[in-house]
Scaffold this active site. Structure first.
Site, PDB file in Angstrom:
ATOM      1  N   ASP A 182       0.874  -1.168   0.000  1.00  0.00           N
ATOM      2  CA  ASP A 182       0.000   0.000   0.000  1.00  0.00           C
ATOM      3  C   ASP A 182       0.917   1.225   0.000  1.00  0.00           C
ATOM      4  O   ASP A 182       2.067   1.136   0.430  1.00  0.00           O
ATOM      5  CB  ASP A 182      -0.905   0.012   1.244  1.00  0.00           C
ATOM      6  CG  ASP A 182      -2.165   0.840   1.049  1.00  0.00           C
ATOM      7  OD1 ASP A 182      -3.277   0.297   1.231  1.00  0.00           O
ATOM      8  OD2 ASP A 182      -2.048   2.036   0.705  1.00  0.00           O
ATOM      9  N   SER A 189     -10.335   9.077   8.926  1.00  0.00           N
ATOM     10  CA  SER A 189     -11.564   8.642   8.240  1.00  0.00           C
ATOM     11  C   SER A 189     -11.485   7.179   7.797  1.00  0.00           C
ATOM     12  O   SER A 189     -12.491   6.595   7.418  1.00  0.00           O
ATOM     13  CB  SER A 189     -11.841   9.530   7.023  1.00  0.00           C
ATOM     14  OG  SER A 189     -10.841   9.315   6.040  1.00  0.00           O
ATOM     15  N   ASP A 250      -8.573  -0.334  -4.910  1.00  0.00           N
ATOM     16  CA  ASP A 250      -9.827   0.379  -5.116  1.00  0.00           C
ATOM     17  C   ASP A 250      -9.792   1.280  -6.352  1.00  0.00           C
ATOM     18  O   ASP A 250     -10.591   2.201  -6.454  1.00  0.00           O
ATOM     19  CB  ASP A 250     -10.204   1.190  -3.861  1.00  0.00           C
ATOM     20  CG  ASP A 250      -9.108   2.156  -3.460  1.00  0.00           C
ATOM     21  OD1 ASP A 250      -8.079   2.225  -4.162  1.00  0.00           O
ATOM     22  OD2 ASP A 250      -9.270   2.839  -2.435  1.00  0.00           O
ATOM     23  N   CYS A 308     -15.137   5.118  -2.857  1.00  0.00           N
ATOM     24  CA  CYS A 308     -15.745   5.105  -1.522  1.00  0.00           C
ATOM     25  C   CYS A 308     -15.893   6.488  -0.912  1.00  0.00           C
ATOM     26  O   CYS A 308     -16.877   6.778  -0.244  1.00  0.00           O
ATOM     27  CB  CYS A 308     -14.874   4.283  -0.565  1.00  0.00           C
ATOM     28  SG  CYS A 308     -15.214   2.534  -0.609  1.00  0.00           S
TER      29      CYS A 308
END
Ligand SMILES: [Zn+2]
Length: 372
Positions: A182, A189, A250, A308
């Site tokens: 990542d 959040s 994503d 998202c």
């Protein structure tokens, strides 16, 4: 460790050890003058299962340990590791130390097992026996399944909503090597759904935050934390040596780059995606099932598939599907059950309904139509 000298110079001057395949090694072991086996893997790999009668000397220690273990340098040796890379290095080092008859097991213990050859009865530690007791009791899983998981290597792309539960369950299950990729840092959040991270980790790299949690959860496993963004340029390197990939990304760019590289490397991918209160899951097996581009020939528009942060997502939805990804990965590794290949599992959390859609391989697919 002593610098290896060239035993047999390759085309570019690199030392090239002699190799032997699993069948050849098995024949030698049953011959009148069987070789001595030397396992150069790490302790946790040895504990998970090894060849009967092997000596154990991890690759970084083998040069200093070998004289004590095998005093006669003319003893025939077969050196092995998981895949044959470390043992090749060790074989060259042993040659440099004067050992005259050293061969490296091509493909390592993985190839040995794939050839249907046996391991020594597993000597797990008491702690491991206790930790994995519920696996050991499972029909179709047992000690062999656990040993297989402890040797397994899984790549998790993304340490977010899906990657968090997937990584936690694979670590808890004792998957021996987890490579986590990542490029993001933990934001407040994220914590509504990315349950591997904690409030104190806000502002740190996601892979570092996740690796800390995974190591605390299970010290048996190796965690490789790679703080990089997956691209078409680095995808092949990131998945090198991995057996199963979890697509917890994503973005469409990442998924297409991953798809092409995984097809080329012939590594199965467990894919999941979430949208608000809904999620989907499927498994791509190169050569035998459809691929990501068979499912999405072209990238949907941003309006049709908002991210998202725009669309919102119920935190428990990726939680459920990340856990399902971990489950499919374990099934693939152990060869149990019916993998979700050619099928898409759909979940609508508001309706509390699971559905299944068939997914056919597209014979004109730009990515997989040439993959046999
Ligand atoms: Zn395809």
């Amino acid at each position: 460790m002593a610098q290896p000298v060239t035993q047999q110079a390759g085309e570019f001057g690199h030392a090239t050890p002699r190799e032997i395949d699993a069948g050849g090694a098995d024949s030698l072991l049953h011959s009148a003058t069987p070789p001595t086996l030397v396992d150069v893997r790490e302790q946790y790999e040895w504990d998970a299962g090894h060849l009967a009668g092997a000596l154990h000397a991890p690759v970084d220690s083998v040069a200093t340990m070998i004289h004590g273990l095998v005093p006669n340098p003319e003893t025939p040796l077969v050196v092995y590791c998981a895949h044959g890379v470390r043992s090749a290095r060790a074989a060259v080092a042993l040659g440099a130390l004067g050992y005259t008859n050293v061969q490296s097991l091509a493909g390592g213990i993985v190839a040995w097992e794939e050839a249907g050859l046996p391991l020594a009865p597993t000597a797990r530690t008491d702690a491991q026996h206790a930790r994995y007791a519920r696996h050991l009791a499972l029909p179709g899983f047992g000690a062999e399944g656990q040993a297989r998981l402890l040797r397994a290597r899984v790549l998790i792309l993304g340490a977010g909503g899906l990657g968090s539960p997937a990584a936690l369950y694979l670590a808890a299950a004792g998957v021996g090597t987890l490579r986590l990729v990542d490029f993001d840092t933990v934001d407040i959040s994220n914590l509504q759904r990315q349950v591997i991270h904690t409030t104190s980790g806000v502002g740190t790299a996601k892979v570092a935050s996740a690796a800390n949690q995974l190591r605390a959860l299970n010290p048996d496993i190796q965690v490789e934390a790679i703080n990089e963004r997956l691209t078409a340029d680095n995808a092949a390197v990131l998945m090198n040596g991995m057996e199963v990939i979890l697509d917890c990304t994503d973005t469409f760019d990442a998924r297409y780059a991953l798809n092409r590289a995984a097809l080329a490397a012939r590594i199965p991918v467990v894919h999941a995606s979430v949208y608000r209160y809904e999620a989907r899951l499927t498994v791509f097996t190169p050569g035998s099932g459809p691929c990501y581009r068979c499912m999405h020939a072209t990238e949907p528009s941003a309006e049709a598939a908002p991210a998202c942060d725009v669309a919102g997502v119920l935190g428990s939805v990726p939680g459920v599907f990340g856990a399902l990804q971990a489950t499919e990965a374990i099934k693939l590794l152990l060869g149990i059950g019916a993998p979700l290949v050619g099928r898409i599992m759909l979940w609508d959390a508001l309706d509390a309904r699971f559905d299944e859609m068939r997914l056919q391989r597209d014979p004109t697919c730009a990515d997989c139509s040439t993959v046999q």
